[in-house]
Each structure stands twice: as C-alpha cells, then as structure tokens.
Scaffold this motif. Structure first.
Motif, PDB file in Angstrom:
ATOM      1  N   ARG A   1      39.124 132.434 -45.947  1.00 16.72           N
ATOM      2  CA  ARG A   1      39.727 131.887 -44.750  1.00 16.72           C
ATOM      3  C   ARG A   1      38.788 131.052 -43.911  1.00 16.72           C
ATOM      4  NH1 ARG A   1      44.000 136.468 -44.425  1.00 16.72           N
ATOM      5  NH2 ARG A   1      43.435 137.251 -46.373  1.00 16.72           N
TER       6      ARG A   1
ATOM      7  N   PRO B   1      55.494 135.067 -39.022  1.00 20.09           N
ATOM      8  CA  PRO B   1      54.192 134.417 -38.836  1.00 20.09           C
ATOM      9  C   PRO B   1      53.595 134.548 -37.436  1.00 20.09           C
ATOM     10  CG  PRO B   1      55.601 133.036 -40.168  1.00 20.09           C
ATOM     11  CD  PRO B   1      56.458 134.188 -39.716  1.00 20.09           C
TER      12      PRO B   1
ATOM     13  N   THR C   1      51.956 126.630 -42.201  1.00 21.08           N
ATOM     14  CA  THR C   1      52.840 126.804 -41.048  1.00 21.08           C
ATOM     15  C   THR C   1      53.380 125.450 -40.605  1.00 21.08           C
ATOM     16  OG1 THR C   1      51.683 128.790 -40.292  1.00 21.08           O
ATOM     17  CG2 THR C   1      52.985 127.612 -38.650  1.00 21.08           C
TER      18      THR C   1
ATOM     19  N   GLN D   1      51.231 139.038 -43.090  1.00 27.50           N
ATOM     20  CA  GLN D   1      52.204 138.514 -44.045  1.00 27.50           C
ATOM     21  C   GLN D   1      53.502 139.316 -44.010  1.00 27.50           C
ATOM     22  OE1 GLN D   1      51.586 135.655 -45.607  1.00 27.50           O
ATOM     23  NE2 GLN D   1      49.626 135.667 -44.543  1.00 27.50           N
TER      24      GLN D   1
ATOM     25  N   LYS E   1      46.815 128.897 -44.195  1.00 21.85           N
ATOM     26  CA  LYS E   1      47.935 129.421 -43.414  1.00 21.85           C
ATOM     27  C   LYS E   1      48.322 128.465 -42.284  1.00 21.85           C
ATOM     28  CE  LYS E   1      46.249 133.578 -42.677  1.00 21.85           C
ATOM     29  NZ  LYS E   1      46.169 134.980 -42.248  1.00 21.85           N
TER      30      LYS E   1
END
Length: 430
Positions: free
Chosen positions: A9, A395, A88, A391, A84
């Motif tokens: 990440r 979100p 999104t 998850q 992520k």
C-alpha cells in the motif's frame, strides 16, 4: 497479501497519479480492442508490486500470451492504498479495468450494485466449482460469483525466534496480557518489539479489528455494520487495549512515517531483524525477504492472542485472500485468463514461487514452507472467519475504520472517538 499480497500500500505521488490517470483513460472500460491486427488487449490491474510475485506474474502473462497469440495482457501495478484510491475514483466514473484485483466483500458489492462487474457464475462454473470453497466465499454475492480467488489466508504475528530468545521469551504469547508482557521483555532486552507502517493506515487497522473480534466477538462486527452502530462496550474496549499497547511505545523509531514494503519500512524492519514482530498476512515472509534480507529459519508465526474475558476465541481468524473480477463488458479473453490463472499448473507455480496458499486443492502438495503450513492449519481449524474490515464494509466505512484507528495509534483519537467516527460514517452511508 491481506492481504496477500497483497502488499500492499502507499499513496501515489502527484506525478505517478497523473501518469496512472492517463493509463486509466486509455485502458479502463474500453481498453480491449480488436484492431487491424486482430489482437485483443486486456488490461490487468493488480497489487503485486514486490518480488518475487511481480516477476512471476509478469511471466505468467507472457505465458498466457504465448498460448493465445491474439491476446495482449497490459499490466498496471499499484501498491495497495494507491490502488484502492484509484479504484474508488474509477468506480465513481463507471469505468473499471478489464481484470482487476478484488478482496470481495462490501467494496465488490458496491461495484456490482453499480452494474460495473461481470457475473462470472455461468462462464466459470465448469472449472471454478473445483476451487477451495472458503477461498471463493468473499466473491459470492447474492448466490452469484463475481470474482475468482488466487489466494486465501489470514493475518497473524510473524516473529523472530532469535530475538524472542534474547528477551527470554520461551513461547509465543497466547493471551493479550502475555503479549503485552512479551513487548515489555523485548524492550528491556533492547529489541524493538513491533514494526508498523504508520504511513499506511490499513496496517494499524489489523490490531483494532482483531481486538474487536476478541473482545466483542466476530458476530458483533457484522451486527454493528448491519445496525450502523459501533459504539458498543466491546469496541471501546478493543480501542483501549490498543491504546495500552501504544503506551508501551512498541514500534520502531519513525514508524508514523514508515511505509509497508519500502527498504526502510515495516516488512524490512522484520526482514532485517531490526524488529521482533509484525502483524501481517500470509504474504509477509516474501515481502520481508524482498524489502529486507529475510531471517530464514528464525521466522515463526502465531495467531492473534485471546483477550481475557472477551467474547471471541483464537480459532476465529481475520484475513482474506486475493481475487480477480472483470468489468461488466470485459472480453472473453479476460475470462480465459482467469481460467488460466486458476489452473492447477498456475497455482502450483504461485505456491512454490510466491508463497501464496493454494486455492486449487490439488496444488496443496506444493506447499513446503513450515510457517505457511501452520497458517493453512489455522485456517482449516478456524471456527469463524472475518474479512478485512476495509473490504467487508462499504468503502467509506472501511476507510473510516482505517483512518480512525490510525488516529488512535498516533495519539489524536480516543477509543471512544474511534467508535463514534465509524458509527457516524456508517449512518451517513445508509
């Protein structure tokens, strides 16, 4: 590699974001093309940014192309938080990549509800029925299949046996009080007890999630999400337990600015024997070896301890796996690639080379690492399974869990603040 793998990440720089934005515009929601050459380009977004997975996956794409000369696999790789964030935005725009990484749960549900994801029930049934049932669970929504797993696993503590021995710790702690005692012993021995990537909020979430499972119980996490209320005493208690840990100053120097998989980050701290433990998924050993040097036979694994007086048990595990989903109008070549990726031949290669746990039962014989066998045994004996909270939930709720827990670890939020912030976001999402 969470995940796995999931490894996971780091936010985009402005330059990288701009570059990836161009990629998204050229490829997502319509990147597959059959031009004059008759070649179909399939865009594949994944989070395998560390070795050995990065190279192994690239080689698998080339192997698929060799078997399918009219197909070109275009790989886009992002670290977890960047991925992520980008996904999104793409979900909001209504344009997703042909093939994209998914953890299933609430995030995938939102994409499905928006009509953006291909129903894979019929096109994959002939071969997906043979995959490990627990691995498929996060991608089954309303009885339909929307994703195909390539990994399954759980989060637990990865630890350095030599550093434990140095601190006089004879066995991994089985209770939270024993865990805090171990942290104190490590500090007294001049050893950094825990490595944490404070720059990436998902890493701290693991602590709060597990503590909530141990105090309130796994069923309470689902009920809280259903009721849009996380203010129960068990959740406040989870935050207090985490606050007690933070008060011991267990993390490496500069942890609030540390990334997960960078050369000076969380995984490297354990991989270079500079910290005794990290709370991480089944992908941890390979990332520790990639970001650092790896500690070989000194590496061990133990499940998250029980909390005295809590509603949960150590046989309730937290984690998930990695899967792939397809955009709603993805070409047949994308389905073919999923079949290729979920084959016994590919799974054996993934198990041997990237330390994932097998999702094809016949590939289990390829599992040789003692620690991964231990993880698999814990999974098989599990009496409950909780998907990663960022998850499992919608979100916005999942992100609030991550951010609020990060605030608690940084000292800017109280245990009550965390539960109230999550509850507020959950109610706003109704």
């Amino acid at each position: 590699m969470g995940d796995p793998a999931l490894s996971r990440r780091g936010f985009l720089t402005a330059t990288a974001a701009a570059g990836l934005g161009m990629t998204a515009l050229s490829g997502c929601g319509g990147g597959s093309d059959s031009g004059s050459s008759g070649t179909t380009t399939v865009e594949w977004w994944n989070i395998s940014t560390t070795e050995p997975a990065k190279s192994v996956w690239a080689a698998l794409a080339k192997k698929f192309e060799a078997q399918n000369p009219k197909v070109k696999i275009k790989i886009v790789q992002l670290e977890n938080d960047a991925y992520k964030t980008k996904m999104t935005a793409l979900t909001a725009s209504g344009k997703l990549p042909d093939i994209f990484h998914t953890w299933g749960g609430g995030v995938l549900q939102q994409q499905v509800d928006a009509g953006l994801v291909k129903d894979l029930t019929a096109p994959t049934k002939s071969w997906a029925d043979g995959l490990l049932p627990v691995a498929k669970q996060p991608y089954l929504l309303d009885g339909k299949t929307y994703g195909i797993p390539f990994d399954i696993g759980m989060v637990g503590f990865w630890y350095n046996k030599a550093l434990f021995k140095k601190a006089g710790i004879s066995a991994p702690p089985a209770t939270w009080s024993a865990f805090l005692d171990a942290v104190k012993k490590l500090k007294a021995a001049g050893v950094t007890p825990l490595a944490l990537a404070g720059k990436e909020s998902w890493t701290g979430m693991y602590y709060w999630a597990y503590l909530a499972m141990r105090t309130a119980g796994i069923a309470a996490l689902k009920k809280a999400n259903d009721d849009k209320d996380f203010t129960g005493a068990g959740f406040v208690e989870a935050g207090q337990h985490l606050k007690d840990l933070v008060a011991l100053q267990p993390f490496q120097k500069g942890f609030l600015g540390a990334a997960y998989s960078s050369p000076t980050g969380q995984a490297a701290s354990v991989g270079n024997a500079k910290a005794a433990m990290e709370l991480m998924g089944q992908w941890a050993p390979s990332v520790e070896a990639d970001a650092g040097k790896g500690i070989g036979a000194d590496l061990g694994f133990f499940p998250f301890p029980a909390v005295e007086g809590g509603q949960g048990t150590v046989t309730e595990v937290f984690g998930g796996g990695g899967g792939h989903a397809l955009r709603a109008d993805a070409p047949q070549a994308a389905v073919d690639f999923l079949k290729f990726f979920a084959s016994e031949t590919t799974d054996v290669e993934l198990v041997k080379k990237t330390s994932v746990l097998p999702v094809v039962p016949a590939a289990e014989s390829a599992l040789s690492d003692a620690n991964l066998k231990l993880v698999q045994a814990q999974l098989k004996a599990a009496t409950g399974f909780q998907l990663y909270l960022d998850q499992a939930y919608a979100p916005a709720v999942g992100q609030q869990v991550n951010d609020s827990v990060a605030g608690l670890i940084a000292g800017s939020k109280s245990p009550q603040d965390v539960t109230q912030a999550i509850t507020k976001t959950a109610k706003e999402e109704q």
